[in-house]
Design a protein around this motif. Structure first.
Motif, PDB file in Angstrom:
ATOM      1  N   GLY A 128       0.730  -1.272  -0.176  1.00 15.61           N
ATOM      2  CA  GLY A 128      -0.044   0.041  -0.130  1.00 15.61           C
ATOM      3  C   GLY A 128       0.741   1.234  -0.071  1.00 15.61           C
ATOM      4  O   GLY A 128       2.136   1.163   0.145  1.00 15.61           O
ATOM      5  N   THR A 129       0.218   2.497  -0.114  1.00 12.87           N
ATOM      6  CA  THR A 129       0.909   3.630   0.177  1.00 12.87           C
ATOM      7  C   THR A 129       1.572   3.733   1.314  1.00 12.87           C
ATOM      8  O   THR A 129       0.722   3.222   2.588  1.00 12.87           O
ATOM      9  N   GLU A 130       2.557   4.616   1.700  1.00 14.40           N
ATOM     10  CA  GLU A 130       3.287   4.545   3.162  1.00 14.40           C
ATOM     11  C   GLU A 130       3.409   6.014   3.414  1.00 14.40           C
ATOM     12  O   GLU A 130       3.461   6.792   2.592  1.00 14.40           O
ATOM     13  N   HIS A 131       3.269   6.063   4.711  1.00 15.11           N
ATOM     14  CA  HIS A 131       3.746   7.326   5.256  1.00 15.11           C
ATOM     15  C   HIS A 131       5.042   8.138   4.737  1.00 15.11           C
ATOM     16  O   HIS A 131       6.309   7.072   4.744  1.00 15.11           O
TER      17      HIS A 131
ATOM     18  N   VAL B  76       4.827   0.941  -4.106  1.00 16.20           N
ATOM     19  CA  VAL B  76       4.291   2.269  -4.488  1.00 16.20           C
ATOM     20  C   VAL B  76       4.985   3.313  -4.158  1.00 16.20           C
ATOM     21  O   VAL B  76       5.716   3.306  -3.067  1.00 16.20           O
ATOM     22  N   SER B  77       5.330   4.395  -4.876  1.00 16.23           N
ATOM     23  CA  SER B  77       6.504   5.388  -4.925  1.00 16.23           C
ATOM     24  C   SER B  77       5.964   6.435  -3.639  1.00 16.23           C
ATOM     25  O   SER B  77       4.544   6.335  -3.290  1.00 16.23           O
ATOM     26  N   GLY B  78       6.861   7.048  -2.988  1.00 18.80           N
ATOM     27  CA  GLY B  78       6.510   7.689  -1.911  1.00 18.80           C
ATOM     28  C   GLY B  78       5.708   8.886  -2.089  1.00 18.80           C
ATOM     29  O   GLY B  78       4.767   9.278  -1.174  1.00 18.80           O
ATOM     30  N   ASP B  79       5.680   9.519  -3.326  1.00 21.71           N
ATOM     31  CA  ASP B  79       4.494  10.431  -3.855  1.00 21.71           C
ATOM     32  C   ASP B  79       3.370   9.896  -4.125  1.00 21.71           C
ATOM     33  O   ASP B  79       2.515  10.648  -4.534  1.00 21.71           O
ATOM     34  N   GLY B  80       3.200   8.591  -4.233  1.00 22.44           N
ATOM     35  CA  GLY B  80       1.866   7.895  -4.180  1.00 22.44           C
ATOM     36  C   GLY B  80       1.352   8.171  -5.982  1.00 22.44           C
ATOM     37  O   GLY B  80       0.290   7.636  -6.386  1.00 22.44           O
ATOM     38  N   LYS B  81       2.501   8.437  -6.816  1.00 19.91           N
ATOM     39  CA  LYS B  81       1.954   8.688  -8.258  1.00 19.91           C
ATOM     40  C   LYS B  81       2.442   7.387  -8.931  1.00 19.91           C
ATOM     41  O   LYS B  81       1.768   7.100 -10.152  1.00 19.91           O
TER      42      LYS B  81
ATOM     43  N   ALA C 111      12.990  -8.953  -5.536  1.00 20.76           N
ATOM     44  CA  ALA C 111      12.027  -8.003  -4.533  1.00 20.76           C
ATOM     45  C   ALA C 111      12.221  -6.439  -5.116  1.00 20.76           C
ATOM     46  O   ALA C 111      13.080  -6.043  -5.657  1.00 20.76           O
ATOM     47  N   ILE C 112      11.136  -5.853  -4.536  1.00 23.43           N
ATOM     48  CA  ILE C 112      11.001  -4.083  -5.157  1.00 23.43           C
ATOM     49  C   ILE C 112      10.245  -3.785  -3.621  1.00 23.43           C
ATOM     50  O   ILE C 112       9.446  -4.295  -3.315  1.00 23.43           O
ATOM     51  N   TYR C 113      10.966  -2.362  -3.508  1.00 20.65           N
ATOM     52  CA  TYR C 113      10.554  -1.482  -2.328  1.00 20.65           C
ATOM     53  C   TYR C 113      10.806  -0.149  -2.465  1.00 20.65           C
ATOM     54  O   TYR C 113      11.270   0.305  -3.656  1.00 20.65           O
ATOM     55  N   THR C 114       9.874   0.637  -1.801  1.00 19.95           N
ATOM     56  CA  THR C 114      10.198   2.125  -1.939  1.00 19.95           C
ATOM     57  C   THR C 114      10.997   2.529  -0.620  1.00 19.95           C
ATOM     58  O   THR C 114      10.742   2.137   0.304  1.00 19.95           O
ATOM     59  N   SER C 115      11.733   3.505  -1.149  1.00 18.45           N
ATOM     60  CA  SER C 115      12.563   4.297   0.146  1.00 18.45           C
ATOM     61  C   SER C 115      11.782   5.142   0.639  1.00 18.45           C
ATOM     62  O   SER C 115      11.005   6.039  -0.027  1.00 18.45           O
TER      63      SER C 115
END
Lengths: 543, 543
Positions: B186-189, B240-245, B290-294
């Motif tokens: 999901g989207t993260e803080h 999901v990117s940090g900016d949610g885009k 594996a894929i992650y968002t910083s």
């Protein structure tokens, strides 16, 4: 009609691919060749056809030649196309190939293409040879010559590089290099850490067979070749990092680039260029068309032909390698920096565009629509009275030179727009000028008529008019190509190929006075002299 | 013995690969299968074997299974290995496959592996579907539930995701997703631009069949599935990117990653991960493990299994895409950030190492030697009295948890060194804790004994001792795996698979009191529940 003779280096290439386990094709449903003829023809295809059509025959500058395309044309039609060429840009080969070779090639391209093998970093390392140990490198030139006015000259079909003294016009030596060297590059002036007086001393050649050779111009002629390695089975371009630490070379096959230690040529890092083109289609044969070193960034510029991706490769940290991939247009070929060294201008030939990238922001700056199949070779920059700083390119597809503004800071209104065009007698491959010259020189190598092919044209930077058409040679089977200025810009050197006797030293370089445009000298005894690199001009970016 | 039943999505997968032109193998010299059986067995191999051995069978976590390796073993020996496993780590499959299937698989792996097709960006775009138009998205939750304590639960063999209300323990709905979803994110803080109260609202699933689904937790249950696309034939991870885009997903085949519009799921950019491993060998099947968002950079982290390359992908400019490739160790699998979000810790399982990269400097920070085949799953970070902040991993290869310091600023002497190890009864797949908990939970899914496989173990952060072994289920054929805390850390949810009846809703989730470690609740009616994602914990990185 004469058969081609291949030098030792070519045989080495064939053996190299064979022993590395090249998989020969299962015969398709159509015509077939014996195993022996298949191998001979495969080599011929690789040498003369793969450049435009690809080893896997997916097409690039040339058309797709997979069996699905070729089987419907059939043997007779294919033989005719190979012999006489097409309107679409395909050369005629009836003066170069025998009837038997044309017949076999027509059959070969109806069979499944053989897939060449990969090459690992360990294999590359096994090819590295030291001819002179770095500890034995001289600390000053071992000859009294003015080495900064040397010309390093590719002798294409001999697999050698000639070193010519620009002052005396003497051929000092012929150095064994890879087969059909495409480009030779030296260290350049840069925000450099290596000793300033050494800049331009070391030169690196890349053979079509992927062989890399290092030349030391301070050595006595017989010792100038100091190191060798091999980084691919098929390659085109090479560059030296601004700090002089690394050499980078790009492979056609395998499609990758390799960063080597500039002292020993030890291969350190290999990066694949396989990937997706700008439309999002996967390209297995994603060939490195061209490689350059940025004069102002710690970056290499790598142009990937089939994917249209311009890679800016940061060489500060090879273990944590940062690459920016700028999507532009297919198929990328060759290019040159603007005078500031910030912008890189490169031909996307099948898109009829010049692509401009900004190496500071690492972004695509602009794509300029130009004439058919732009091909600037080493390119040319000069000052135009109206547009300010401009760059120009010749075209493979028509007799035309396109000139555009390339100074977005000082001349934003003209920047990356066509300034003017010059019509020439025929399509060409190379353009060249010098900051001290009033003229721009272009060749017309791609015109089928001998008279045009043997002539270069010179136009005036001020009037934009052609001031002279110079018939460089009138001998049958010969063609004129590629211009290079000497160190102070007073001479222009033009190459002459003997197309029908390509592997013998029957080519020459004709030297012209850059001001009067009169012939001054002929340097004979060269084998298909091609690219010529003047040490002083190349190390100082004098174009 | 029961035959596997495959759901509709699996049939879709088979059709997808077939219609995309998967090339069937030419029979090798050894044994062969009929075309029909070859295709069935090819699908079985893809579903159950390719994960460890690769589609091209070059080997990864599992051994090389190309004909050169398998033909010398022969039919009988291969059947035995498939049925009963090996000491080297190969599972037994006699409880999952029929005798006929084992026989066919043994034959299949002696034949040349079929090469699956590529997938272009245009193909991906053609798979994109909109179920709810973004303009019709609700502006507030359409149900009165506490959606931040929802659990999104993978139901592996059903090809669905269950949405469970963490407060009431009700299964709200089962959403159709891809086959055998591996991960849901999901989207993260983050330093986020999208409305704060929306964080955690949208969830993205990636199926083993490359299908991507978008879930809107504000919707009424029947409308929660809002969009779908497909970016590969075989895939494992998504972020999901940090900016949610943007949403990014990684393919096993084709080996690439794809960046999509997070609103519409429209595929925007595809990047190949094929390339060279850390030894310099070319890897065609270079799978995105594996894929992650910083949480602190505008970057995705992409781990390429076979090449050992950790990619940091800057998503600020997709047209001019900057990627740093950090060479680490093979074969990369799964990982997690440290509590600051600066360092990423990932298992290089065949190298028995945890790899740490610094996302700020974009460099490899350290490689830590741990026990055999580390596998942290979502991982666990906590504070140790002596070592300060630590991270921990379970291992596929032995019953052991390795714990290392991960605070190089505050505790430089302990950083990236083993702090201590905890011996467990059996090798496991998942580790989990919560900042409010005194305990760390590990499963033992890889132990062959039912009693161990059905038990999870809990150790004390202070004493480092195992305080309880919890037998989660005693039913035949069932196994316990994967722990997730609820929003306030008062409960631990553990999954129970029914291994022999995997495709029916006979699995469950058992809820424990995080303090007393006593069972509180059983949530029944789930099909092989696997990964569970608590909205609040995941969006706030509470591990």
């Amino acid at each position: 009609m004469k058969k081609l003779k291949f030098g030792l280096s070519v045989i080495g290439l064939a053996i190299g691919m064979a022993t590395a386990g090249v998989s020969t094709a299962a015969p398709a449903k159509g015509p077939t060749l014996s195993e022996k003829v298949f191998e001979e023809t495969s080599l011929l295809y690789f040498q003369r056809c793969a450049g435009c059509h690809g080893v896997l025959r997916k097409g690039a500058t040339g058309k797709n030649l997979e069996p699905e395309s070729t089987l419907t044309k059939g043997q007779v039609r294919l033989e005719k196309i190979i012999a006489y060429g097409t309107e679409g840009g395909m050369n005629n080969f009836d003066d170069i190939f025998s009837k038997e070779q044309i017949k076999n090639l027509a059959t070969f391209i109806q069979m499944e293409p053989p897939v060449p093998p990969e090459m690992s970093l360990a294999q590359m390392k096994s090819f590295t040879k030291e001819f002179v140990a770095p500890k034995d490198y001289p600390t000053k030139p071992l000859h009294g010559r003015n080495w900064k006015n040397f010309f390093v000259v590719i002798e294409r079909d001999a697999g050698t590089a000639a070193i010519i003294d620009g002052d005396t016009k003497e051929i000092i030596t012929h150095i064994n290099t890879g087969y059909a060297v495409h480009v030779i590059k030296g260290t350049e002036h840069h925000k450099t850490e290596h000793p300033k007086d050494e800049v331009g001393r070391f030169w690196y050649t890349i053979g079509r067979d992927g062989k890399v050779n290092k030349i030391d111009l301070w050595q006595t002629p017989e010792k100038m070749l100091v190191a060798e390695t091999k980084m691919a089975y098929d390659a085109r371009d090479i560059a030296v990092s601004g700090d002089g630490k690394y050499v980078i070379a790009g492979g056609y096959w395998p499609p990758h680039f390799v960063i080597m230690d500039a002292v020993t040529l030890d291969p350190l890092k290999v990066v694949s260029t396989r990937g997706y083109n700008t439309k999002g289609d996967y390209i297995n044969e994603a060939r490195v068309a061209a490689i350059y070193t940025s004069p102002i960034q710690s970056s290499f510029i790598v142009a990937v032909k089939e994917t249209g991706q311009m890679l800016q490769v940061d060489y500060n940290d090879l273990d944590n390698l940062t690459i920016t991939s700028m999507a532009s247009a297919e198929f990328l070929h060759d290019g040159f920096f603007d005078p500031t060294g910030r912008y890189f201008q490169i031909a996307a030939n099948a898109s009829n565009k010049m692509v401009v990238i900004d190496t500071k922001t690492r972004k695509l700056e602009k794509m300029i629509d130009v004439a058919k199949l732009p091909h600037p070779g080493p390119g040319a920059n000069w000052i135009d009275e109206e547009c300010g700083p401009v760059g120009g390119t010749t075209h493979l597809g028509e007799g035309s030179v396109s000139i555009w503004g390339n100074d977005p800071i000082g001349h934003p209104d003209q920047a990356w727009k066509l300034c003017y065009e010059v019509e020439t007698d025929g399509p060409g491959v190379f353009i060249r000028t010098h900051e001290t010259s009033d003229y721009v020189w272009v060749d017309q190598l791609k015109h089928p008529e001998p008279e045009v092919q043997q002539s270069v044209q010179v136009f005036d930077k001020k009037t934009h008019e052609i001031v002279k058409t110079i018939r460089v040679t009138e001998e049958e089977g010969k063609a004129a190509l590629h211009m290079e200025f000497n160190d102070d810009g007073t001479e222009v050197w033009v190459s002459v190929w003997n197309r029908v006797d390509a592997s013998n030293p029957t080519g020459e370089i004709v030297v012209y006075d850059a001001k009067t445009l009169e012939e001054k000298h002929r340097i004979k005894g060269l084998t298909t002299p091609t690219g010529k690199f003047n040490v002083y001009n190349r190390m100082n970016h004098k174009t």
